[in-house]
Design an enzyme around this catalytic site. Structure first.
Site, mmCIF file in Angstrom:
data_model
loop_
_atom_site.group_PDB
_atom_site.id
_atom_site.type_symbol
_atom_site.label_atom_id
_atom_site.label_comp_id
_atom_site.label_asym_id
_atom_site.label_seq_id
_atom_site.Cartn_x
_atom_site.Cartn_y
_atom_site.Cartn_z
ATOM 1 N N ASP A 445 0.828 -1.200 0.000
ATOM 2 C CA ASP A 445 0.000 0.000 0.000
ATOM 3 C C ASP A 445 0.869 1.260 0.000
ATOM 4 O OD1 ASP A 445 -2.324 1.501 0.016
ATOM 5 O OD2 ASP A 445 -3.189 0.481 1.745
ATOM 6 N N ASP A 513 -10.815 2.129 -2.687
ATOM 7 C CA ASP A 513 -11.273 1.724 -1.362
ATOM 8 C C ASP A 513 -12.791 1.720 -1.268
ATOM 9 O OD1 ASP A 513 -8.693 1.434 -0.486
ATOM 10 O OD2 ASP A 513 -8.576 3.400 0.470
#
Length: 715
Positions: A445, A513
Site C-alpha cells: 500500500d 477503497d
C-alpha cells in the site's frame, strides 16, 4: 519496412496495424506518415501539411514525433533544454537510423551543444501497441538543464474536431470515464504528486468527433508525476504529448550523462473505445509474461471486518469461515505490527505485535495454511509514523525542505526512497518478511502523496521523482526474482498508483477503497477501458455506496466482483447460513469461469449510466462466452405492465455458430443483432450467463424462441 537510405522512411508492423515515420529532406525532425490498419500508408498521408504557415513555423504544423522548442516554438514541444547561459532552442539534425519492422532507433544531434537524442520505437510482440521513448546523451563539457522532458508526441487526424476520452476521480471515486469535445486549443491531465494519483489516469483516447470507429490511445509507463496534453490545431490535427511532469523543476544532464525517458505507449483500434480497451488488455497480458499463467486466488481480506483491531482470534475465526465458503487466500491487513492500534503509529517498525499473536506469528500462519489457504500480509513500507522508532533514528530519511514544516497526510510521512540507504531498508524489510514467514500474497500500500519537494541536508540537485520511481521498480524486480511465487497487489489508497510500469511489476491492482456496489460499478467500468481484467482486484463487502447508496443484492456484489480477481472483504462472521451458502455457490461458479475472465476477449456493453450494463468475455478459442450483467436503473413495471427484457448485444461471435445456455440455444446472429435477454425484477438485479458454443453442424432447436428462467447461477 522501407530500407533504402535515400527514402528515410520506416514502417513498424503490429498484429493488425502499422506505424510509419519519415525524416523529411531537411533532416530537422522525424514525423509521422501514417498510423492505423495494415496498408494505411498506401496513399497520401492524412497528417501531412505543406501549405503556408503565417505567423507560425513549419514545425508547428508538421506531425513531428519529438519536438524541441526550436522545432515547435509556438505549438508546444516535448523537450526544452537550457544552457548555463540561459539560452534555449536546441534543434535537431538527422544522423542515422537502425532497426527493422519491429523496432527502430533514429539518432539526431544538436549542432551547437552536441546533445544526442535517440528516438526509440518498439512494436510490442503480438499487439497493436507502439512503445516509444527517447535516450538523451550529453557528450559536451557543460551541464544541460532539461526544463521539459516528455517522452513522445503522437499525431491523430481529427478533421471534424477531436473527442478526447479521459478518466478523472478522487479517493473513493477513481476511473470515472468522461469525454470532452476539443474544437480547438489544449486539454491536459496529469499529476504532480509523485505518483499517478487519484485525480486522473495516465491514459487518453482520441477519436474524430463524428466518427466512432478509428480510435487512438496513449498511456505512460511511469509511476511518478506525469502529464498528457492534447492540442488540436487549425489544420485538423490533434497532437498528444505524453511524459513526465517535472514537478520539482528542471533536470540536470551533466557532461557524459545519459537519461532514458519513460516509455510512452500508443494504441490504435478501428472499433472505438471498447476495441481500444482490448488492445490495451492484450498488451498488459504481455507485460505480465509468465505471471499471467499464475492463478490469482479468491482471497479474503480482513480490513473491513476488523480494521486495526487485529488479533489471532478474530483473524482465525474469519479465516475458518472464508475457507468454508471457498476462499483460497487469507490476507491480514493493517494492524498486525507493533504500535499499530490506529493510523498514528507503527509504520516503519515492521515487527509482529506479539501481544496480538501470543502463540507466535508462524504458528498463526500455520493454522491459516492448515485450512488450505495461502497466507497474505499488508505492508506500507515507503511510509513512516512520526512516533516510530525508525523516525527517531533516521529523521533525515523523509522528504523535507530545510527549515520548513512537514506535512502529515494520514498521520504519516513519506520516506525518500531515492536515497540508497532508504531503498535498502525498504527492500530488506519486505524481503525479510517474505523469507522469515510463509507468505504467498503481499498487499503493498501507499497512502499519501509526496508533499515536500526536497531532501534534508546539503547536496547537489536531485531528481527526487525519478530516483523514487527507479528504486521502487528495482525493489519490485528484486522481489519478483527472489520470490517468484508471491502474488503482489499494488495499492495506493485505492487506485492512486496504476500505470503501465506497475502493470509490468505487480500482479493485480486495488482500484478503489470504495466497494459500494453502484459506485464500484462505475469505477470498474472505467478501469476496464484502460486495464486488463487480471489486474482488477474486487471485493464483495457490505459497504454502502458513497455516491450512489441504492442497495443491491449479494448476487449483484458477487457478479460485480467476478469482473476481475474475486475477493471478499465483508465481516462474514455475521453472515447467516443462507448468505454463506449463496457465497459458496458464487465462488464455485467463479472458479469455473475465471480462466475466461483472465484471458478472454472483453467487450464492454453499455455502461453504469445506461439501461444496458454488462461485460462479455469470450474465451481465446471462442468456445465459451461469459456475460456479467447488472441492473443499474429503474424497473419498467415487470409483472404489472407490458414489458420486455433488456437485450445485451454480444460481439465477436460466429454468425452461424450456435451457443447454448442450459436448455436454451441461440445463433450468433441472434445474440449479435437481437441480443441476449436479461429481465430485472426487485429480487433479481444481476446475472451471470455462460454460453457454450455447440459443435459445428448442430441444428438450432425450436427452443430458440423461448426465454430461459432468470436465476443467478444458471449456466
Amino acid at each position: 519496412m522501407t530500407t533504402p537510405a535515400e527514402s528515410r522512411q520506416w514502417t513498424l508492423r503490429g498484429e493488425h496495424t502499422e506505424y510509419t515515420v519519415a525524416v523529411p529532406g531537411h533532416g530537422r525532425w522525424l514525423e509521422l506518415v501514417g498510423w492505423g490498419p495494415h496498408g494505411v500508408t498506401a496513399g497520401p498521408s492524412p497528417v501531412a501539411y505543406t501549405g503556408p504557415t503565417p505567423f507560425l513555423t513549419a514545425g508547428d504544423y508538421a506531425p513531428v514525433e519529438y519536438a524541441t522548442d526550436a522545432v515547435r516554438p509556438f505549438a508546444g514541444a516535448e523537450l526544452v533544454v537550457e544552457l548555463p547561459t540561459g539560452d534555449r532552442r536546441v534543434s535537431w539534425a538527422f544522423q542515422d537510423a537502425t532497426g527493422d519492422d519491429r523496432q527502430l532507433r533514429v539518432l539526431f544531434t544538436d549542432p551547437v551543444t552536441g546533445l544526442r537524442a535517440g528516438h526509440c520505437y518498439r512494436m510490442a510482440d503480438g499487439t497493436d501497441v507502439i512503445e516509444r521513448w527517447v535516450e538523451l546523451h550529453n557528450p559536451g563539457d557543460t551541464t544541460l538543464l532539461l526544463v521539459e522532458a516528455a517522452s513522445a508526441g503522437f499525431t491523430m487526424p481529427t478533421p471534424h474536431g477531436a473527442r478526447v476520452s479521459y478518466q478523472w476521480g478522487q479517493w473513493a471515486q477513481e476511473f470515472q470515464l468522461d469525454h470532452v469535445d476539443l474544437g480547438r486549443g489544449r486539454f491536459s491531465v496529469g499529476s504532480s504528486q509523485g505518483v499517478p494519483g487519484h485525480l486522473f489516469v495516465p491514459w487518453l483516447a482520441v477519436r474524430d468527433r463524428v466518427d466512432d470507429g478509428p480510435t487512438w490511445g496513449v498511456a505512460l509507463a511511469w509511476t511518478g508525476s506525469w502529464e498528457i496534453s492534447a492540442r488540436r490545431d487549425t489544420g485538423g490535427l490533434t497532437r498528444v504529448s505524453v511524459g513526465r511532469h517535472l514537478a520539482d523543476g528542471p533536470l540536470e544532464l551533466p557532461p557524459g550523462a545519459t537519461l532514458t525517458l519513460p516509455v510512452a505507449a500508443g494504441a490504435y483500434s478501428d472499433d472505438g473505445l471498447t476495441g481500444l480497451a482490448r488492445v490495451w488488455h492484450t498488451y498488459q497480458r504481455g507485460l505480465a509474461g509468465d505471471r499471467l499463467d499464475r492463478v490469482r486466488p479468491v482471497l479474503y481480506n480482513s480490513w473491513e471486518a476488523t480494521g486495526f483491531a487485529v488479533d489471532a482470534g478474530n483473524q482465525l475465526a474469519l479465516a475458518r469461515t472464508a475457507a468454508d465458503i471457498g476462499a483460497e487466500a487469507f490476507v491480514v491487513d493493517d494492524g498486525w505490527f507493533v504500535g499499530r492500534h490506529d493510523d498514528r503509529g507503527g509504520l516503519g517498525d515492521w515487527s509482529v505485535d506479539a501481544a496480538k499473536f501470543p502463540d507466535g506469528f508462524d504458528a498463526f500462519i500455520a493454522e491459516i495454511r492448515a485450512m488450505g489457504l495461502v497466507f497474505g500480509l499488508w505492508v506500507e513500507p515507503e511510509c513512516v509514523s512520526p512516533a516510530s522508532r525508525l523516525y527517531a533514528r533516521h529523521p533525515d530519511w523523509v522528504y523535507a525542505v530545510d527549515g520548513r514544516p512537514q506535512t502529515l497526510v494520514r498521520n504519516q510521512l513519506l520516506l525518500d526512497l531515492g536515497r540508497p540507504e532508504v531503498a535498502e531498508f525498504v527492500h530488506s524489510t519486505v524481503d525479510g518478511l517474505l523469507r522469515r514467514h510463509d507468505i504467498g500474497y503481499l498487499k503493498w500500500d501507499f497512502n499519501r502523496p509526496r508533499t515536500e519537494p526536497g531532501r534534508s541536508g546539503p547536496g547537489a540537485a536531485v531528481d527526487l521523482d525519478g530516483a523514487h520511481v527507479a528504486n521502487l521498480h528495482r525493489i519490485y524486480a528484486r522481489l519478483r526474482r527472489d520470490h517468484p511465487d508471491v502474488t503482489i497487489e499494488a495499492c495506493a489508497g485505492g487506485g492512486g498508483r496504476t500505470d503501465l510500469a506497475m502493470a509490468a511489476h505487480a500482479d493485480v491492482f486495488w482500484p478503489s477503497d470504495n466497494t459500494g456496489p453502484l459506485d464500484r460499478l462505475a469505477i470498474q467500468h472505467g478501469f476496464l477501458h484502460a486495464n486488463a481484467p487480471h489486474l482488477l482486484s474486487s471485493w464483495v463487502t457490505d459497504a454502502p455506496g458513497l455516491f450512489d447508496p441504492r442497495p443491491r443484492s449479494l448476487a449483484f456484489r458477487f457478479v460485480l466482483a467476478m469482473a476481475g480477481v474475486l475477493g471478499i472483504g465483508a465481516d462474514i462472521r455475521h453472515w447467516d447460513a443462507a448468505q454463506r451458502a449463496e457465497a459458496a455457490a458464487w465462488i464455485a461458479r467463479y472458479k469455473e469461469i475465471r480462466g475466461v475472465i483472465m484471458r478472454g476477449e472483453v467487450h464492454l456493453i453499455g455502461g453504469p449510466d445506461q439501461e444496458r450494463c454488462a461485460v462479455q468475455y469470450t474465451a481465446p478459442d471462442g468456445a465459451t462466452v461469459v456475460v456479467l450483467a447488472w441492473h443499474t436503473g429503474r424497473l419498467h413495471g415487470p409483472g404489472s405492465l407490458p414489458s420486455r427484457p433488456v437485450r445485451l448485444p454480444l460481439r465477436g461471435l460466429g454468425r452461424q455458430a450456435v451457443y447454448r445456455r442450459g436448455e436454451q440455444e441461440y445463433s450468433g446472429s441472434h445474440l449479435s443483432a437481437v441480443g441476449l435477454p436479461v429481465r430485472w425484477t426487485t429480487d433479481h438485479d444481476a446475472e451471470l450467463v455462460v454460453l457454450h458454443r455447440v459443435d459445428p453442424g448442430h441444428v438450432v432447436s425450436p427452443r430458440y424462441f423461448t426465454e430461459p428462467a432468470s436465476t443467478p447461477c444458471t449456466k
